[in-house]
Design a protein around this motif. Sequence first.
Motif, PDB file in Angstrom:
ATOM      1  N   HIS A 264      44.681  29.581  45.792  1.00 42.18           N
ATOM      2  CA  HIS A 264      45.526  29.397  44.612  1.00 42.18           C
ATOM      3  C   HIS A 264      45.893  30.718  43.927  1.00 42.18           C
ATOM      4  O   HIS A 264      46.677  30.714  42.972  1.00 42.18           O
ATOM      5  CB  HIS A 264      44.842  28.474  43.599  1.00 42.18           C
ATOM      6  N   GLN A 269      48.726  33.949  48.311  1.00 40.84           N
ATOM      7  CA  GLN A 269      50.034  33.401  48.659  1.00 40.84           C
ATOM      8  C   GLN A 269      50.999  34.510  49.087  1.00 40.84           C
ATOM      9  O   GLN A 269      51.787  34.341  50.035  1.00 40.84           O
ATOM     10  CB  GLN A 269      50.598  32.617  47.474  1.00 40.84           C
ATOM     11  N   VAL A 301      48.979  23.552  47.522  1.00 37.08           N
ATOM     12  CA  VAL A 301      48.031  24.459  48.176  1.00 37.08           C
ATOM     13  C   VAL A 301      46.960  23.666  48.918  1.00 37.08           C
ATOM     14  O   VAL A 301      46.746  23.851  50.113  1.00 37.08           O
ATOM     15  CB  VAL A 301      47.388  25.427  47.161  1.00 37.08           C
TER      16      VAL A 301
END
Length: 379
Positions: A264, A269, A301
């Motif tokens: 997260h 990412q 996610v």
Amino acid sequence: MDSYHGSVNTMVQRARDAGEETVWDRMEAQGKRCAFCEQGIRCSLCSQGPCRITPKAPRGVCGIDADGMAMRNFLLQNTMGTATYMYHANEVFRTLAEAKPGGAFEVKDWGKLETLAGAIGLDVEPKDTLPKRLSTALIAELARDHKDPSPLVKAFAPAPRQKVWAELGIFPGGALQENTVATANCLTNVNGDYVSLALKGLRLGIATAYGVQVPLEFVQDALFGTPTPHAIKTDLGIIDGDYVNIAVNGHEPMMGAALIDAAHTDAAQAKARAAGAKGLRIVGSIETGQELVQRFEVDDVFVGLTGNWLNEELAVATGGLDVFAAHMNCTVPTLADTCHRHGTLLVPVSDLVGVPGMDEGVIFDPAKAADQAQQIIAM
């Protein structure tokens, strides 16, 4: 039709068309099963065997009859299950000792810890040291002498049943000692009385349910939140090949939870996007996935649960998984071959996992879990 689930049937056929063997093919290849094994009347525990019970040979070489042989086989299978749950519990209790504010693991439900502390007579205060003190105490409870009644069973089992168990002589002590006694009873020429063996099995089951499974779930609730009803996604279709996908498989939720937290972050990412993917996703598989979907919201996610162990080969065969993080339990011995075919890393995260051809492991250590999650993501 191999399954009632459409996506499973699609993937089974796709694997067959590609010449890949799965659990469905191996099941079919086994053909008709041994009638002696199905009835539990085949034994190979000692060098005088294997023995089979027949009308002409109603006892094994040692003298055991059909009832004793079947119950002994059944009890021995139960000891393996208990051992595995104790391993799970020990890992969870070790993780509890590392819980602290701002750490990889934090206490989210203090009530569950206070309930456990009350069950074993441990002071709740000072609360800041409770996780570590309770961890030590719960690990000790596993090893409580089998003649010393378990306070966990006293606290959590229905009172009327406890009275019956005491009358039958099956009120247990600690699960580790109960498992030792049960396993010793399965040795050749130790216990051939099916009633006695059945009572040992009942006693072991009580110790496992109330001395292992209940406290380990309470601690998991304390660390990751008590489950509440919410919508989830369950299907092989949650795997999207446009993303970097890390599957978390096995029985324990700890590494999966650490990976969900790490995934997260903006940095994780960004790393996935820099590799050409749309982002990074965590995919739940079998019991690890079940533990996680109970406690974590499904989002972009953490995308949900693929299914049980029967479809783990199919999940890899989609070609959409980049890492298959295998914790204890339910990683089939053929999985490395499937992973190699589809460019998936098979990474053991438990020292119990052993699969021929698997990749280098990242063995879960609760004190290093955050760094280990980053290590897996970097793969």
